[in-house]
Design a protein around this motif. Structure first.
Motif, PDB file in Angstrom:
ATOM      1  N   ILE A  58       0.844  -1.198   0.000  1.00 10.86           N
ATOM      2  CA  ILE A  58       0.000   0.000   0.000  1.00 10.86           C
ATOM      3  C   ILE A  58       0.878   1.246   0.000  1.00 10.86           C
ATOM      4  N   GLN A  59       1.970   1.218   0.758  1.00  6.00           N
ATOM      5  CA  GLN A  59       2.885   2.357   0.788  1.00  6.00           C
ATOM      6  C   GLN A  59       3.516   2.583  -0.581  1.00  6.00           C
ATOM      7  N   GLN A  60       3.849   1.504  -1.276  1.00  2.00           N
ATOM      8  CA  GLN A  60       4.390   1.637  -2.633  1.00  2.00           C
ATOM      9  C   GLN A  60       3.343   2.208  -3.579  1.00  2.00           C
ATOM     10  N   ALA A  61       2.094   1.801  -3.373  1.00  2.00           N
ATOM     11  CA  ALA A  61       1.004   2.337  -4.198  1.00  2.00           C
ATOM     12  C   ALA A  61       0.853   3.835  -3.974  1.00  2.00           C
ATOM     13  N   ALA A  62       0.977   4.256  -2.723  1.00  2.00           N
ATOM     14  CA  ALA A  62       0.879   5.688  -2.417  1.00  2.00           C
ATOM     15  C   ALA A  62       2.023   6.448  -3.074  1.00  2.00           C
ATOM     16  N   ASP A  63       3.228   5.884  -3.045  1.00  2.00           N
ATOM     17  CA  ASP A  63       4.381   6.523  -3.682  1.00  2.00           C
ATOM     18  C   ASP A  63       4.175   6.669  -5.182  1.00  2.00           C
ATOM     19  N   ALA A  64       3.418   5.740  -5.773  1.00  2.00           N
ATOM     20  CA  ALA A  64       3.150   5.775  -7.211  1.00  2.00           C
ATOM     21  C   ALA A  64       1.964   6.662  -7.561  1.00  2.00           C
ATOM     22  N   GLY A  65       1.352   7.301  -6.546  1.00  2.00           N
ATOM     23  CA  GLY A  65       0.225   8.186  -6.805  1.00  2.00           C
ATOM     24  C   GLY A  65      -1.093   7.471  -6.990  1.00  2.00           C
ATOM     25  N   CYS A  66      -1.187   6.230  -6.508  1.00  3.16           N
ATOM     26  CA  CYS A  66      -2.387   5.419  -6.719  1.00  3.16           C
ATOM     27  C   CYS A  66      -3.378   5.473  -5.567  1.00  3.16           C
ATOM     28  N   ILE A  67      -3.033   6.147  -4.484  1.00  4.11           N
ATOM     29  CA  ILE A  67      -3.940   6.289  -3.358  1.00  4.11           C
ATOM     30  C   ILE A  67      -4.450   7.729  -3.337  1.00  4.11           C
ATOM     31  N   LEU A  68      -5.751   7.886  -3.467  1.00  7.66           N
ATOM     32  CA  LEU A  68      -6.367   9.204  -3.480  1.00  7.66           C
ATOM     33  C   LEU A  68      -7.262   9.371  -2.263  1.00  7.66           C
TER      34      LEU A  68
END
Length: 355
Positions: A58-68
């Motif tokens: 999830i943290q990697q997803a946030a770094d990729a801009g995928c968590i809004l």
């Protein structure tokens, strides 16, 4: 989906289709925090709500801009607040996205047993995605072809071959069957199609014609923007050829030919050489970038923005080989009314020089 979905985060920057397309984001998860929700990090919140996914992913997803949160990208340490809307988005649709046929008027300029060519109006989203699940070109095509037995809007082997941005007008080709889709896709991939765009850009373009080359990828600062990177660092190779069609004082009408097809290619390349597309809000073209400080001039430009309330970009020409017959097909879409009126306005400005 769980971990399987998040394992695809690493591939987020890749384009889905070989065309100057909109940065479509597809929502895979959505949660609304309770009224009494205590402040908690978004990565912990999602780890509690999504089965089978690690907090690290999830943290990697946030770094990729995928968590809004409330439609804006956030870092993994963002603290959830009551009634926040949390979304996990990707640049591909969920595996099971329902396509509802909708009777949306379309300008079909050509159709045969294998394909159709559509002159898309500005403002029409091509594919269902985050914030646009209905009212898209795909929904409209599904309605037109609802009585065609071999056409299934959910089958990725059929349908839209390439895409153009929501606020770009012009020609787009749709495949009715898998044979046509495969052959047309190969033509786009091998760069044998013929595509020309018309764009009004800010500033006086110095050279009458030129070539722009520079890797294009998602901005490291804002995942909703594309940018040009130094060769070999990030992004994918992109080449645009341009030719000046008309000089109109503080703006220039240019013709652009795509040698490659990257997300927002023309918009990003023209901005890169100092000539942002007129009224391109995403890339800053909706400001007065060239001209005088006179109030009368600023009002003139605002009137121009009102006449053409989107980036002044039109996919004017599209040519390809018909997959079954081998015939070369070439289509040209007339300049849409809003851009035609915009050009008339600037021509009047040049002729009068009152401002």
């Amino acid at each position: 989906m769980g971990e399987d979905l998040f394992n695809e985060i690493d591939n987020l920057p890749d384009d889905i289709l070989p065309e100057d397309q909109e940065s479509d984001l597809y929502e895979h998860y959505r949660f609304v925090a309770d009224k009494g929700q205590g402040q908690i990090r978004v990565d912990k919140y999602l780890a509690m709500h999504i089965v089978g996914v690690s907090r690290n992913r999830i943290q990697q997803a946030a770094d990729a801009g995928c968590i809004l949160v409330n439609d804006k990208p956030v870092k993994s340490n963002y603290k959830i607040k009551p009634l926040d809307t949390i979304s996990v988005v990707m640049n591909r649709p969920p595996r099971e996205m329902e396509i509802i046929p909708e009777n949306i008027p379309l300008d079909v300029v050509y159709e045969d047993e294998d394909l159709m060519v559509i002159n898309k109006p500005a403002g029409l989203v091509v594919h269902p995605g985050f914030g646009n699940y209905q009212g898209t070109l795909v929904n409209a095509v599904a309605y037109l072809l609802k009585d065609t037995p071999e056409y299934d809007a959910k089958d990725p082997r059929l349908g839209i071959v390439h895409r153009i941005d929501k606020d770009t007008s012009g020609l787009i080709v749709v495949a009715k069957n898998a044979y046509a889709k495969a052959h047309l896709s190969a033509q786009f991939f091998n760069k044998t199609t013929k595509r020309q765009y018309m764009a009004l850009v800010w500033g006086s373009v110095k050279e009458d014609e030129g070539r722009i080359e520079g890797n294009i990828g998602r901005s490291l600062k804002d995942r909703m923007l594309m940018t040009v990177f130094p060769d070999g660092d990030y992004g994918k190779t992109a080449v645009t050829h341009y030719k000046v069609l008309e000089r109109l004082g503080y703006v220039t009408l240019v013709q652009c030919k795509l040698e490659t097809g990257r997300t927002h290619q023309i918009r990003v390349h023209m901005k890169h050489i100092g000539h942002t597309l007129f009224n391109d809000e995403r890339y800053g073209g909706n400001e007065v970038l060239k001209g005088t400080n006179f109030a009368k001039y600023k009002q003139f430009v605002q009137n121009c923005f009102n006449i053409c309330p989107r980036q002044a970009l039109h996919a004017q020409t599209l040519g390809f080989i018909q997959p079954r017959t081998g015939e070369e097909l070439m289509f040209e879409a007339p300049v849409p009314e809003d851009m035609a009126s915009l050009l008339t306005k600037w021509r009047g400005y040049i002729a009068n020089r009152e401002i």
